[in-house]
Design an enzyme around this catalytic site. Sequence first.
Site, PDB file in Angstrom:
ATOM      1  N   SER A  65      44.447  13.625   6.528  1.00 41.86           N
ATOM      2  CA  SER A  65      45.562  13.798   7.470  1.00 41.86           C
ATOM      3  C   SER A  65      46.921  13.985   6.808  1.00 41.86           C
ATOM      4  CB  SER A  65      45.623  12.611   8.437  1.00 41.86           C
ATOM      5  OG  SER A  65      44.674  12.767   9.463  1.00 41.86           O
ATOM      6  N   LYS A  68      48.880  17.011   7.897  1.00 38.69           N
ATOM      7  CA  LYS A  68      49.817  17.094   9.017  1.00 38.69           C
ATOM      8  C   LYS A  68      51.262  17.264   8.557  1.00 38.69           C
ATOM      9  CE  LYS A  68      46.858  14.620  12.318  1.00 38.69           C
ATOM     10  NZ  LYS A  68      45.664  14.274  11.526  1.00 38.69           N
ATOM     11  N   SER A 129      49.114   9.901  13.974  1.00 35.30           N
ATOM     12  CA  SER A 129      48.184  10.868  13.382  1.00 35.30           C
ATOM     13  C   SER A 129      47.201  11.417  14.413  1.00 35.30           C
ATOM     14  CB  SER A 129      47.408  10.248  12.205  1.00 35.30           C
ATOM     15  OG  SER A 129      46.884  11.239  11.364  1.00 35.30           O
ATOM     16  N   LYS A 254      53.090  10.152   5.127  1.00 35.79           N
ATOM     17  CA  LYS A 254      51.843  10.381   5.853  1.00 35.79           C
ATOM     18  C   LYS A 254      50.635   9.834   5.110  1.00 35.79           C
ATOM     19  CE  LYS A 254      49.875  11.750   9.513  1.00 35.79           C
ATOM     20  NZ  LYS A 254      48.925  10.628   9.268  1.00 35.79           N
TER      21      LYS A 254
END
Length: 451
Positions: A65, A68, A129, A254
């Site tokens: 993730s 992202k 997320s 992140k």
Amino acid sequence: MKRKRKWLFWLLSVCLCLTLWPFQQMAKAESAPLDIRADAAILVDAKTGRILYEKNIDTVLGIASMTKMMTEYLLLDAVKAKRVKWDQTYTPSEYVYRLSQDRALSNVPLRKDGKYTVRELYEAMAIYSANGATVAIAEIIAGSEKNFVKMMNEKAKQLGLKDYKFVNATGLSNEDLKRFYLEGTNSDEENVMSARAMATLAYRLLKDHPEVLETASIPHKMFRGGTEDEIKMDNWNWMLPGLVYGYEGVDGLKTGYTEFAGNCFTGTAKRNGVRLISVVMNAKDASGKTTKEARFKETEKLFNYGFHQYSLQTLYPKGYQLKGKETIPVVKGKEKEVRVATAKKLSLLIKNGEEKQYKPVYVLDQKKMTKEGKLIAPLKKGETVGYMTLEYKGNDSLAFLSPDMQKNIRVPLVTTTEVEKANWFVLSMRAIGGLFADLWTSVAKTVKGWL
């Protein structure tokens, strides 16, 4: 009396040694090499892109993730260009609706007939997320996830990234997307990138869209608060102050996890005017197992190293003149030389105690110089004629995320006075004077030869 003094001196010496011993041990501990338990890791100065620590930074690994961050970059680009508005609404496609209902993945459930603002979806992606919300953003920007993934790969190239591949907008393994993974990719494919590329993306995201931290730093928020669809979003970045692994100064960026990528984290923290960027990929605990906790513990090691071992220092002030090179010769001017100095101070994040390992170097603009190394008049006061940079003589390396970031440790070199162009008469007299000087030199050499 003498014996008593000797005894007292001995006692004080012992006490002093016992007092200093813990600090000596601490100094040894701080200078010990980092033991980062991760397949790859990097620590970077966010201002210059200088690499402070590296481990396997060019090895291509899963990013999960952390993907992202690219979706965030493209969205913030679109908002800045006014192609997308924060308050515009979106109704989920069949794919987004189904993906958002999978609570085995990180998600906020979306209604099939619901209307959601871009800001709501962005916050769900950046804080929680949320994968369905991420694909929704992709569809808003590009019409489809397929088109959006093409944009992701193109933007990565534009940003100068190397060692990367995007196959979806979320960072999920393709097999988690069931039959919805993109045509042209395999069911077992996943987004991949090197730690260097990941840190470069973070560097550009913070440079180009610093507002990303306004959302990335939110520890908790209610999605659709006050409605029956209300759901609490807890930020997966547990290093935010106040959370379980809270660290002073952390405000992004992140996390990521898939079975393929392991536990990953791209973090950033700011203290005393210094911002650092870190990346750990497939972080592990002491037993070798990848865990959520490990990605934060290993990041803490990196941040401690950066903030404790490095400090931001002004190495050379504004108006600095390199000894022996205070002036540059000038042709066709009323004066035969011009004084130069730096237009700005030169500051750098450097390892403690290494101030004397950096030497200033002038690099002149060859487009403004003659072949003989002289500037051509006229010259205005404050005119840029080159730059001053640094040469490093220490044991480490002065390495950057990319070669072009070397420019981040240079300051303009400018003229401090004006030099007007000499008129034709002065230039003629100089030419005649030069001619007689050449003749005199020639005659002198001839006479010397006769003698």
